[in-house]
Design an enzyme around this catalytic site. Sequence first.
Site, PDB file in Angstrom:
ATOM      1  CB  SER A   8      -0.940   0.077   1.232  1.00  0.00           C
ATOM      2  OG  SER A   8      -1.232   1.215   1.486  1.00  0.00           O
ATOM      3  CG  HIS A  33      -3.769  -1.670  -1.482  1.00  0.00           C
ATOM      4  ND1 HIS A  33      -4.893  -2.370  -1.970  1.00  0.00           N
ATOM      5  CD2 HIS A  33      -3.970  -0.894  -0.553  1.00  0.00           C
ATOM      6  CE1 HIS A  33      -6.038  -2.062  -1.267  1.00  0.00           C
ATOM      7  NE2 HIS A  33      -5.381  -0.977  -0.313  1.00  0.00           N
ATOM      8  CG  ASP A  35      -5.119   2.196   0.929  1.00  0.00           C
ATOM      9  OD1 ASP A  35      -6.072   1.562   0.858  1.00  0.00           O
ATOM     10  OD2 ASP A  35      -3.736   1.893   1.591  1.00  0.00           O
ATOM     11  CG  MET A  37      -8.376   6.798   2.739  1.00  0.00           C
ATOM     12  SD  MET A  37      -7.898   6.765   4.409  1.00  0.00           S
ATOM     13  CE  MET A  37      -6.683   5.366   4.186  1.00  0.00           C
ATOM     14  CG  HIS A  66      -9.401  -0.114  -0.325  1.00  0.00           C
ATOM     15  ND1 HIS A  66      -8.692  -0.413   0.785  1.00  0.00           N
ATOM     16  CD2 HIS A  66     -10.493  -0.237  -0.068  1.00  0.00           C
ATOM     17  CE1 HIS A  66      -9.506  -0.634   1.703  1.00  0.00           C
ATOM     18  NE2 HIS A  66     -10.673  -0.481   1.169  1.00  0.00           N
ATOM     19  CG  MET A  68     -11.209   2.684   2.301  1.00  0.00           C
ATOM     20  SD  MET A  68      -9.779   2.651   3.229  1.00  0.00           S
ATOM     21  CE  MET A  68      -8.453   2.948   1.790  1.00  0.00           C
ATOM     22  CG  MET A 146     -11.589  -3.050   5.452  1.00  0.00           C
ATOM     23  SD  MET A 146     -10.211  -2.744   4.389  1.00  0.00           S
ATOM     24  CE  MET A 146      -9.204  -1.831   5.626  1.00  0.00           C
ATOM     25  CG  ASP A 184      -6.064  -3.122   3.324  1.00  0.00           C
ATOM     26  OD1 ASP A 184      -4.948  -2.701   3.837  1.00  0.00           O
ATOM     27  OD2 ASP A 184      -6.618  -2.213   2.530  1.00  0.00           O
TER      28      ASP A 184
HETATM   29  C1  DX5 Z   1      -6.339   1.209   5.768  1.00  0.00           C
HETATM   30  C2  DX5 Z   1      -5.761   0.987   4.264  1.00  0.00           C
HETATM   31  C3  DX5 Z   1      -4.716   0.053   4.285  1.00  0.00           C
HETATM   32  C4  DX5 Z   1      -3.306   0.467   4.835  1.00  0.00           C
HETATM   33  C5  DX5 Z   1      -2.427  -0.424   5.585  1.00  0.00           C
HETATM   34  O1  DX5 Z   1      -7.436   1.820   5.759  1.00  0.00           O
HETATM   35  O2  DX5 Z   1      -6.696   0.306   3.640  1.00  0.00           O
HETATM   36  O3  DX5 Z   1      -4.341  -0.499   2.796  1.00  0.00           O
HETATM   37  O4  DX5 Z   1      -2.816   1.127   4.311  1.00  0.00           O
HETATM   38  O5  DX5 Z   1      -1.710  -0.275   6.255  1.00  0.00           O
HETATM   39  P1  DX5 Z   1      -0.787  -1.356   7.121  1.00  0.00           P
HETATM   40  O6  DX5 Z   1      -0.167  -2.459   6.223  1.00  0.00           O
HETATM   41  O7  DX5 Z   1       0.410  -0.514   7.896  1.00  0.00           O
HETATM   42  O8  DX5 Z   1      -2.083  -1.521   8.304  1.00  0.00           O
HETATM   43 ZN    ZN Z   2      -6.248  -0.537   1.505  1.00  0.00          ZN
END
Ligand code: DX5
Ligand code: ZN
Length: 237
Positions: A8, A33, A35, A37, A66, A68, A146, A184
């Site tokens: 990620s 990956h 993320d 948000m 991903h 969110m 998750m 994840d």
């Molecule tokens: C959390 C994200 C993850 C995050 C994982 O909301 O979706 O992808 O970056 O990070 P680690 O591996 O540090 O938990």
């Molecule tokens: Zn993620």
Amino acid sequence: MTARIAPSILSADFARLGEEVRSLDAGGADWIHVDVMDGRFVPNLTIGAPVVAALRPVTRRPLDCHLMIVEPERYTADFAKAGADGITVHAEACPHLHRNLQDIRAQPHRGASERGRILAGVSLNPHTPIDVVMHVLELCDVVLLMTVNPGFGGQSFIREVCPKIAALRAEIDARGLSTIIQVDGGVSPATIGDAARAGADCFVAGSAVFRSPEFGSDYGAAIAQLRQLAIVAASGG
Ligand code: DX5
Ligand code: ZN
């Protein structure tokens, strides 16, 4: 067993993002990956489709996005145009999940993903039962379970999700599907075995790749170790 490792970029140095992605690519990351948000679905803001477009020429690896965010259907086409290879939405944010998955699958794609189209994914928060994907499972290329509450990197793996992974694995196998189970959050050398044993076959890792106490900036070594631990655990080791 396949064990895909999807680092990620949330844990990357954003000032050197292109270089970081090149290092992941050279280090053997299976997917990158991303993320996304929105400060509404989760209490944090990160990046959007323009960053995916900027990274597209940097790597040929699949860009696994991903989302969110609330109302992800408003951005599906933007991510597809930017060059996403996978788009995963949260079931909790989608009252019309079936339509959203059809929409993702219908997007034009550069054709470089393993299935020749954009992979459609559904993510479930730790408390969300797998029942919500039972009637759309045939439309899911990926189900992302998750193992932390989404929003931030560096949190602890929630082990209570493992029975959910196992139940989903049993359902996918019983139906003869090739749905990928991605996990994840909090994935590390100490936790990846539990997820793999339960039946996950794709592992997102932020801190464990970018801040490995053992391997430092050698992302390839961290990725290889995670993959090896997953394969050994899945084969009963
Ligand atoms: C959390 C994200 C993850 C995050 C994982 O909301 O979706 O992808 O970056 O990070 P680690 O591996 O540090 O938990
Ligand atoms: Zn993620």
